[in-house]
Design an enzyme around this catalytic site. Structure first.
Site, short mmCIF file in Angstrom:
data_model
loop_
_atom_site.label_atom_id
_atom_site.label_comp_id
_atom_site.label_asym_id
_atom_site.label_seq_id
_atom_site.Cartn_x
_atom_site.Cartn_y
_atom_site.Cartn_z
N ASN A 1 57.41 12.67 19.74
CA ASN A 1 56.88 12.23 21.33
C ASN A 1 55.18 10.60 20.80
OD1 ASN A 1 55.07 13.54 20.34
ND2 ASN A 1 55.11 14.53 22.11
N SER B 1 52.78 13.47 2.72
CA SER B 1 51.37 12.27 2.68
C SER B 1 51.48 12.00 1.15
CB SER B 1 50.41 13.15 3.56
OG SER B 1 49.30 12.16 3.18
N TYR C 1 45.05 19.74 5.64
CA TYR C 1 46.43 18.62 5.77
C TYR C 1 46.64 18.64 4.15
CZ TYR C 1 48.78 14.50 7.08
OH TYR C 1 49.71 13.59 7.41
N GLY D 1 56.51 9.54 14.59
CA GLY D 1 58.03 9.98 14.98
C GLY D 1 58.46 9.52 16.13
N GLY E 1 58.29 16.23 16.54
CA GLY E 1 57.01 15.17 16.52
C GLY E 1 57.34 13.44 16.80
#
Length: 330
Positions: free
Chosen positions: A59, A182, A214, A63, A57
């Site tokens: 991009n 998280s 999540y 990240g 991740g």
């Protein structure tokens, strides 16, 4: 008082009320900014000369910010993502900003598929990878089920990274594995006697359920880091939270009200930027002597709440994950 005078009175009063509201909002925003956007939590300028970091991740968001800073510190960086165009844009920017930095390259990784995750590792041609950062994450996928028939959030955020880590350990002598979790892990729920529930697509998918999915995937990542530290003591296994950051993570979840849509415009002024949030990514990558199996935030060790400290869940989740991957890839 004449009608004109009364109207002028109302307009003046409304103007003062609006001005007062603006001032209060500004003061509140500044207070929140101080709380949610602290100054740099760590100023060590140690470099990563000769080391190779693979970040999923990389991009966009956290990240991309981490990849940029790691490249600045002379690491060889592999951005492992699904989208070529966005990845190459980041690579172009980093190369332009730090032309003297070592190599930064792209690798096609689709974490929504266990087979494609293995294909990525099989086709990886670099001589070594020293640090693996499992950063990619999904919140509220428009496709609720993965190609492997699993709930998409758990499959992408946790299980594919679990599989990627095991494959990378088999192929390379990793020094560190960093799971980007998280603070929402505290809302996660894992029943050690009903782990199958983790991979089932819920009947109702709304904003509350997306948050729950999540949170649970992030709790699972913490347990992964803790058990990995036991299974592989030669590897420094860490988990972290970046704080509340403004990224495109929840791009698939539409605001449910006018207030929330307005809040979405205000939040970038208050909460952390990706560069601020990525500080702990870099801290965990660069610092030596960190305690394996521990959870970090704001560039220091954080205590975990009880929900992430159940040894029974930790052991059973690892075994369940290995069995599930074997079942899906055989």
């Amino acid at each position: 008082m004449s009608d004109r005078g009364y109207l002028s009175y109302l307009v003046t009063g409304a103007s003062y009320a609006l001005a007062g509201t603006v001032v209060l909002c500004a003061v509140g925003a500044l207070a929140a900014r101080r709380k949610l956007k602290p100054k740099n939590c760590w100023n060590n300028q140690k470099t990563l000369d000769g080391l190779t970091v693979l970040i999923t991740g990389g991009n966009s968001g956290l990240g991309a910010a981490a990849a940029r800073e790691l490249a600045r510190r002379n690491a060889n960086v592999i951005i492992a993502c699904r989208t070529l165009d966005k990845s190459m844009a980041v690579i172009k920017e980093v190369r332009a900003e730090f032309p003297e930095s070592p190599e930064i390259k792209y690798g096609h990784l689709d974490l929504s598929s266990l087979a494609k995750t293995k294909e990525f590792v099989d086709e990886l041609t670099v001589d070594k990878v020293d640090i693996l950062i499992n950063n990619a994450a999904l919140w509220g996928s428009p496709v609720p089920e993965s190609v492997d028939g699993l709930e998409q959030t758990f499959a992408t955020n946790y299980l594919a990274h679990f599989y990627l880590t095991n494959l990378m350990i088999q192929k390379y002598s990793l020094q560190k594995v960093i799971n980007v979790s998280s603070g929402l892990y505290t809302r996660g729920k894992i029943d050690p006697y009903d782990l199958e529930k983790l991979i089932k697509v819920p009947e109702v998918l709304d904003k509350d359920m997306y948050r729950s999915l999540y949170s649970t995937s992030k709790l699972a990542q913490i347990y992964h880091s803790k058990e990995l530290a036991i299974k592989h003591p030669e590897i420094q296994s860490l988990s972290l939270h970046p704080g509340l950051c403004y990224t495109s993570l929840a791009r698939y979840v539409k605001p449910q009200s006018f207030i929330l849509s307005i809040l979405g415009r205000v939040l970038p002024l208050i909460i952390r930027t990706p560069a601020e949030g990525a500080q702990t990514h870099v801290y965990c990558s660069v610092e030596d002597g960190l305690e394996s199996g521990q959870y970090y935030g704001d560039c220091k060790k954080n205590a975990l709440e009880d929900v992430a400290c159940n040894s029974n869940i930790q052991k059973k989740l690892w075994e369940f994950s290995e069995d599930l991957i074997l079942q899906k890839t055989s």
